[in-house]
Motif scaffolding. Structure first.
Motif, PDB file in Angstrom:
ATOM      1  N   GLU A   1       0.826  -1.209   0.000  1.00 16.07           N
ATOM      2  CA  GLU A   1       0.000   0.000   0.000  1.00 16.07           C
ATOM      3  C   GLU A   1       0.862   1.261   0.000  1.00 16.07           C
ATOM      4  O   GLU A   1       0.461   2.295  -0.546  1.00 16.07           O
TER       5      GLU A   1
ATOM      6  N   TRP B   1       3.707   1.582  -1.547  1.00 20.05           N
ATOM      7  CA  TRP B   1       4.114   1.764  -2.948  1.00 20.05           C
ATOM      8  C   TRP B   1       2.964   2.328  -3.768  1.00 20.05           C
ATOM      9  O   TRP B   1       3.169   3.226  -4.599  1.00 20.05           O
ATOM     10  N   ARG B   2       1.762   1.836  -3.534  1.00 20.50           N
ATOM     11  CA  ARG B   2       0.601   2.324  -4.277  1.00 20.50           C
ATOM     12  C   ARG B   2       0.365   3.810  -4.015  1.00 20.50           C
ATOM     13  O   ARG B   2       0.038   4.570  -4.930  1.00 20.50           O
ATOM     14  N   LYS B   3       0.554   4.204  -2.777  1.00 18.86           N
ATOM     15  CA  LYS B   3       0.364   5.613  -2.432  1.00 18.86           C
ATOM     16  C   LYS B   3       1.392   6.488  -3.143  1.00 18.86           C
ATOM     17  O   LYS B   3       1.058   7.563  -3.669  1.00 18.86           O
TER      18      LYS B   3
ATOM     19  N   GLU C   1       2.979   5.790  -5.958  1.00 18.78           N
ATOM     20  CA  GLU C   1       2.661   5.801  -7.385  1.00 18.78           C
ATOM     21  C   GLU C   1       1.493   6.744  -7.678  1.00 18.78           C
ATOM     22  O   GLU C   1       1.499   7.463  -8.681  1.00 18.78           O
ATOM     23  N   TYR C   2       0.520   6.741  -6.797  1.00 22.02           N
ATOM     24  CA  TYR C   2      -0.667   7.587  -6.979  1.00 22.02           C
ATOM     25  C   TYR C   2      -0.304   9.067  -6.880  1.00 22.02           C
ATOM     26  O   TYR C   2      -0.766   9.893  -7.673  1.00 22.02           O
TER      27      TYR C   2
ATOM     28  N   GLU D   1      -6.726   5.928  -9.480  1.00 23.05           N
ATOM     29  CA  GLU D   1      -6.988   4.924  -8.446  1.00 23.05           C
ATOM     30  C   GLU D   1      -7.395   3.600  -9.077  1.00 23.05           C
ATOM     31  O   GLU D   1      -7.064   2.530  -8.567  1.00 23.05           O
TER      32      GLU D   1
ATOM     33  N   ILE E   1      -4.189   1.724  -9.964  1.00 26.50           N
ATOM     34  CA  ILE E   1      -3.195   1.431  -8.934  1.00 26.50           C
ATOM     35  C   ILE E   1      -3.760   0.743  -7.695  1.00 26.50           C
ATOM     36  O   ILE E   1      -3.013   0.175  -6.892  1.00 26.50           O
ATOM     37  N   ARG E   2      -5.066   0.740  -7.529  1.00 24.96           N
ATOM     38  CA  ARG E   2      -5.664   0.280  -6.276  1.00 24.96           C
ATOM     39  C   ARG E   2      -5.310  -1.164  -5.936  1.00 24.96           C
ATOM     40  O   ARG E   2      -5.110  -1.505  -4.765  1.00 24.96           O
ATOM     41  N   TYR E   3      -5.236  -2.032  -6.944  1.00 23.16           N
ATOM     42  CA  TYR E   3      -4.947  -3.449  -6.698  1.00 23.16           C
ATOM     43  C   TYR E   3      -3.657  -3.898  -7.382  1.00 23.16           C
ATOM     44  O   TYR E   3      -3.428  -5.090  -7.570  1.00 23.16           O
ATOM     45  N   ALA E   4      -2.822  -2.944  -7.747  1.00 21.79           N
ATOM     46  CA  ALA E   4      -1.612  -3.265  -8.514  1.00 21.79           C
ATOM     47  C   ALA E   4      -0.445  -3.639  -7.604  1.00 21.79           C
ATOM     48  O   ALA E   4      -0.424  -3.327  -6.411  1.00 21.79           O
TER      49      ALA E   4
ATOM     50  N   GLN F   1      -3.433  -6.523 -13.032  1.00 23.27           N
ATOM     51  CA  GLN F   1      -3.166  -5.454 -12.072  1.00 23.27           C
ATOM     52  C   GLN F   1      -4.462  -4.776 -11.614  1.00 23.27           C
ATOM     53  O   GLN F   1      -4.568  -4.323 -10.475  1.00 23.27           O
TER      54      GLN F   1
END
Length: 385
Positions: free
Chosen positions: A213, A215-217, A219-220, A227, A230-233, A256
């Motif tokens: 999470e 990393w997702r943040k 990237e976002y 979202e 990237i939400r489930y990537a 992804q």
């Protein structure tokens, strides 16, 4: 006479072949290449840097097992002859004399004053580094408590097999006596239901956030990705030389975006999500294993040790198949005659990109073990022995 028989036999073969074209004499069948987990493992794209890292870590672990055996002896000395007997116990595939010569900076050879046999001890410098790692582990007590909490939060009924934890204690940075020094020290947090079952008593929802999470943040925020994308990537990094086949990018893009029950979801949500799709079930397993590996000190572990956690983490898929199916997320190394799983994005050029204190202490030991300080006197001792 022999010539006539030879011609006759070929004559009959030609007759049979013309009548039955699929006769065993002339039939040539095309064999379909075998597609198995073993062939996929052998044909995977090799990551030389990660393989080198695993080989080095295995060597350090081998040395530490030898040190452990030496330190458990009541006698103050350990003969080279006894070390030779331990060779198979620790998994050393070379002569003990060769191993000592190759790493002479971590061993000291001397002649026993009474028995007059060649003995060996660990060098003072290496003992200091071992003590430093132990001290860092002791000082990382709160991190260890948090790590155990997160592992238990991921598990079924917030329980884990205590023996499985003991087998993987080094990977998770646990002290050897963690039952006494950690579990008994926090009776309001942990409870041993029986000698082999550890239960989490006090839950902390703040910890129920997977490492991915973060990393997702990033990237976002940094790349302005939507979202939806990237939400489930997961971060995907293919090794150098990896061949991207036609249609693979589209498959990855769809995968992804695929929703899945995240590692710290409620067990009811996980059951519903897994029942809807086998792809979601598989992605849930990827999420669990990614988080599990991210909680280790060096972001890697022997696949055999993961197997001890399968039931508690409710992982029903074939582990090796899963790791091979996602080479951009995991890397399987066969160095050291065992399968070692590594989270690929955690390493850059063979080094952990976000090192922790325990990793740094172990890196010092590893660097010293791999350094070369030739000592001709030691070589002479070994030759005389």
């Amino acid at each position: 006479m022999m010539t006539i028989l030879h011609r006759t036999s070929w004559h009959y073969r030609n007759i049979i072949s013309s009548v039955c074209p699929f006769n065993c004499f002339v039939q040539k069948r095309w064999k379909k290449p075998v597609d198995s987990a073993q062939t996929r493992l052998e044909n995977r794209t090799i990551d030389l840097q990660l393989d080198k890292l695993v080989k080095q870590i295995k060597k350090l672990n081998l040395f530490l097992r030898l040190h452990e055996l030496m330190s458990k002896r009541r006698a103050s000395h350990t003969s080279v002859q006894l070390l030779s007997k331990w060779r198979n116990t620790i998994g050393l595939n070379v002569r003990i004399g060769s191993f000592i010569q190759r790493h002479s900076q971590v061993f000291e050879l001397y002649m026993h004053p009474v028995k007059r046999n060649l003995c060996c001890r660990i060098s003072a410098k290496m003992l200091d580094l071992i003590a430093e790692e132990d001290q860092v582990i002791r000082e990382s007590e709160m991190d260890i408590v948090q790590r155990l909490k997160k592992l238990l939060l991921m598990s079924n009924r917030n329980m884990l097999n205590a023996h499985a934890l003991w087998l993987a204690r080094r990977e998770f940075g646990l002290p050897d006596d963690f039952r006494d020094s950690i579990l008994q020290k926090y009776p309001n947090v942990f409870r041993l239901v029986d000698p082999d079952t550890l239960e989490l008593i006090t839950k902390d929802d703040i910890l129920a956030i997977a490492e991915v999470e973060k990393w997702r943040k990033r990237e976002y925020v940094e790349k302005w990705l939507s979202e939806f994308e990237i939400r489930y990537a997961f971060p995907i990094h293919f090794p150098t030389g990896f061949k991207i086949e036609s249609g693979l990018r589209e498959k990855i893009k769809n995968w992804q975006r695929l929703p899945y029950p995240k590692p710290y979801c409620s067990k009811d949500a996980i059951s519903v999500g897994r029942s809807r799709s086998s792809d979601r079930s598989e992605k849930h397993a990827v999420g669990i294993l990614h988080e599990f590996l991210s909680l280790t000190v060096e972001k890697l572990i022997d696949a055999e040790k993961i197997a001890h956690f399968r039931r508690d983490l409710n992982i029903e898929v074939n582990l090796r198949e899963l790791f091979l199916k996602h080479p951009g997320i995991f890397y399987l190394s066969t160095k050291g005659n065992t399968l070692t799983v590594i989270v690929r994005e955690k390493y850059v050029k063979g080094h952990l990109n976000e090192p922790n204190r325990i990793y740094m202490a172990r890196r010092k030991m590893l660097d010293f073990l791999l350094s070369r300080h030739p000592n001709p006197n030691r070589k002479q001792h070994m030759e005389e022995h």
